[in-house]
Design a protein around this motif. Structure first.
Motif, PDB file in Angstrom:
ATOM      1  N   ALA A  12       0.819  -1.215   0.000  1.00 24.76           N
ATOM      2  CA  ALA A  12       0.000   0.000   0.000  1.00 24.76           C
ATOM      3  C   ALA A  12       0.849   1.261   0.000  1.00 24.76           C
ATOM      4  O   ALA A  12       0.489   2.253  -0.634  1.00 24.76           O
ATOM      5  CB  ALA A  12      -0.937  -0.008   1.207  1.00 24.76           C
ATOM      6  N   CYS A  28      -1.335   7.794   1.392  1.00 20.61           N
ATOM      7  CA  CYS A  28      -1.964   6.489   1.493  1.00 20.61           C
ATOM      8  C   CYS A  28      -2.682   6.419   2.835  1.00 20.61           C
ATOM      9  O   CYS A  28      -2.053   6.541   3.895  1.00 20.61           O
ATOM     10  CB  CYS A  28      -0.926   5.373   1.395  1.00 20.61           C
ATOM     11  SG  CYS A  28      -1.640   3.724   1.563  1.00 20.61           S
ATOM     12  N   THR A  29      -3.988   6.218   2.801  1.00 27.32           N
ATOM     13  CA  THR A  29      -4.779   6.083   4.013  1.00 27.32           C
ATOM     14  C   THR A  29      -5.056   4.605   4.233  1.00 27.32           C
ATOM     15  O   THR A  29      -5.634   3.942   3.377  1.00 27.32           O
ATOM     16  CB  THR A  29      -6.104   6.861   3.915  1.00 27.32           C
ATOM     17  OG1 THR A  29      -5.800   8.243   3.676  1.00 27.32           O
ATOM     18  CG2 THR A  29      -6.924   6.723   5.182  1.00 27.32           C
ATOM     19  N   SER A  41      -7.491   4.931  11.571  1.00 30.22           N
ATOM     20  CA  SER A  41      -6.734   5.034  10.324  1.00 30.22           C
ATOM     21  C   SER A  41      -5.363   5.656  10.575  1.00 30.22           C
ATOM     22  O   SER A  41      -5.153   6.359  11.559  1.00 30.22           O
ATOM     23  CB  SER A  41      -7.494   5.873   9.289  1.00 30.22           C
ATOM     24  OG  SER A  41      -7.580   7.218   9.698  1.00 30.22           O
ATOM     25  N   GLN A  43      -2.593   7.685   8.012  1.00 23.01           N
ATOM     26  CA  GLN A  43      -2.238   8.202   6.702  1.00 23.01           C
ATOM     27  C   GLN A  43      -0.721   8.232   6.604  1.00 23.01           C
ATOM     28  O   GLN A  43      -0.052   8.720   7.513  1.00 23.01           O
ATOM     29  CB  GLN A  43      -2.795   9.601   6.502  1.00 23.01           C
ATOM     30  CG  GLN A  43      -4.306   9.627   6.451  1.00 23.01           C
ATOM     31  CD  GLN A  43      -4.829  11.039   6.355  1.00 23.01           C
ATOM     32  OE1 GLN A  43      -4.456  11.897   7.148  1.00 23.01           O
ATOM     33  NE2 GLN A  43      -5.694  11.276   5.387  1.00 23.01           N
ATOM     34  N   LYS A 122      -7.258  -1.888   5.157  1.00 21.53           N
ATOM     35  CA  LYS A 122      -7.742  -1.494   3.830  1.00 21.53           C
ATOM     36  C   LYS A 122      -7.064  -0.181   3.463  1.00 21.53           C
ATOM     37  O   LYS A 122      -7.017   0.738   4.278  1.00 21.53           O
ATOM     38  CB  LYS A 122      -9.258  -1.281   3.839  1.00 21.53           C
ATOM     39  CG  LYS A 122     -10.053  -2.451   4.364  1.00 21.53           C
ATOM     40  CD  LYS A 122     -10.164  -3.541   3.363  1.00 21.53           C
ATOM     41  CE  LYS A 122     -11.125  -4.606   3.868  1.00 21.53           C
ATOM     42  NZ  LYS A 122     -10.727  -5.937   3.576  1.00 21.53           N
ATOM     43  N   ALA A 123      -6.538  -0.094   2.243  1.00 22.68           N
ATOM     44  CA  ALA A 123      -5.766   1.086   1.869  1.00 22.68           C
ATOM     45  C   ALA A 123      -6.274   1.742   0.593  1.00 22.68           C
ATOM     46  O   ALA A 123      -6.722   1.067  -0.329  1.00 22.68           O
ATOM     47  CB  ALA A 123      -4.299   0.688   1.685  1.00 22.68           C
ATOM     48  N   THR A 124      -6.176   3.070   0.582  1.00 26.13           N
ATOM     49  CA  THR A 124      -6.443   3.863  -0.620  1.00 26.13           C
ATOM     50  C   THR A 124      -5.347   4.927  -0.705  1.00 26.13           C
ATOM     51  O   THR A 124      -4.855   5.403   0.308  1.00 26.13           O
ATOM     52  CB  THR A 124      -7.817   4.565  -0.560  1.00 26.13           C
ATOM     53  OG1 THR A 124      -7.884   5.370   0.625  1.00 26.13           O
ATOM     54  CG2 THR A 124      -8.953   3.565  -0.550  1.00 26.13           C
ATOM     55  N   THR A 125      -4.998   5.273  -1.929  1.00 27.07           N
ATOM     56  CA  THR A 125      -3.967   6.293  -2.143  1.00 27.07           C
ATOM     57  C   THR A 125      -4.548   7.407  -2.993  1.00 27.07           C
ATOM     58  O   THR A 125      -5.267   7.151  -3.957  1.00 27.07           O
ATOM     59  CB  THR A 125      -2.727   5.695  -2.833  1.00 27.07           C
ATOM     60  OG1 THR A 125      -2.190   4.670  -1.989  1.00 27.07           O
ATOM     61  CG2 THR A 125      -1.654   6.743  -3.070  1.00 27.07           C
ATOM     62  N   GLU A 126      -4.253   8.653  -2.615  1.00 26.28           N
ATOM     63  CA  GLU A 126      -4.718   9.801  -3.376  1.00 26.28           C
ATOM     64  C   GLU A 126      -3.589  10.810  -3.520  1.00 26.28           C
ATOM     65  O   GLU A 126      -2.663  10.853  -2.712  1.00 26.28           O
ATOM     66  CB  GLU A 126      -5.936  10.438  -2.710  1.00 26.28           C
ATOM     67  CG  GLU A 126      -5.650  10.986  -1.329  1.00 26.28           C
ATOM     68  CD  GLU A 126      -6.897  11.553  -0.652  1.00 26.28           C
ATOM     69  OE1 GLU A 126      -7.643  12.316  -1.304  1.00 26.28           O
ATOM     70  OE2 GLU A 126      -7.092  11.237   0.520  1.00 26.28           O
TER      71      GLU A 126
END
Length: 129
Positions: A12, A28-29, A41, A43, A122-126
């Motif tokens: 991630a 990346c959160t 969470s 970041q 669980k990861a998301t990147t922005e």
């Protein structure tokens, strides 16, 4: 840390420390649910991590040390950037190896934020740029 979590966190945050982050503005959160059922969470940015919520009144670097989250990571250079009791904590991680940051993230989830050993990140990147 269980290998699947290490793989998930390392994968991630890989772009944060690689060529896709030339601007330095990727974030990346990584989210999880702790043992009490609370969403938590962390970041990860190129030079810091942000812990949310930060459910303590004591200074974050002290909490990381006393909780055991820094065990085996004593050589990491960390800097307190900003924090607000019961809200968030931002810790500077510039100059540290990505594998050490990944381990710190995992240890923070379990030893500071109260996640079970088998938590599911669980990861998301922005791009914040």
């Amino acid at each position: 840390m269980p290998q699947t979590q290490m793989e998930a966190i390392s994968a991630a945050i890989a772009d944060i420390y690689g060529p896709p982050n030339e601007s330095g503005m990727l974030c990346c959160t990584i989210e999880a649910v702790n043992a009490g059922g609370t969403d938590v969470s962390i970041q990860v940015m190129a030079d810091s991590i942000n812990i949310s919520p930060y459910p303590y009144h004591e200074e974050p670097l002290t909490r990381l040390e006393l909780s055991g989250a820094m065990e085996g990571l004593e050589d990491m250079e960390l800097e307190l950037v900003d924090w607000d009791a019961n809200a968030f904590a931002t810790v500077g991680t510039a100059g540290n190896e990505p594998a050490d940051v990944a381990r710190l993230v995992d240890e923070t989830f379990t030893k500071v934020l109260g996640c079970d050993a088998g938590y599911d990140p669980k990861a998301t990147t922005e791009d914040l740029g």
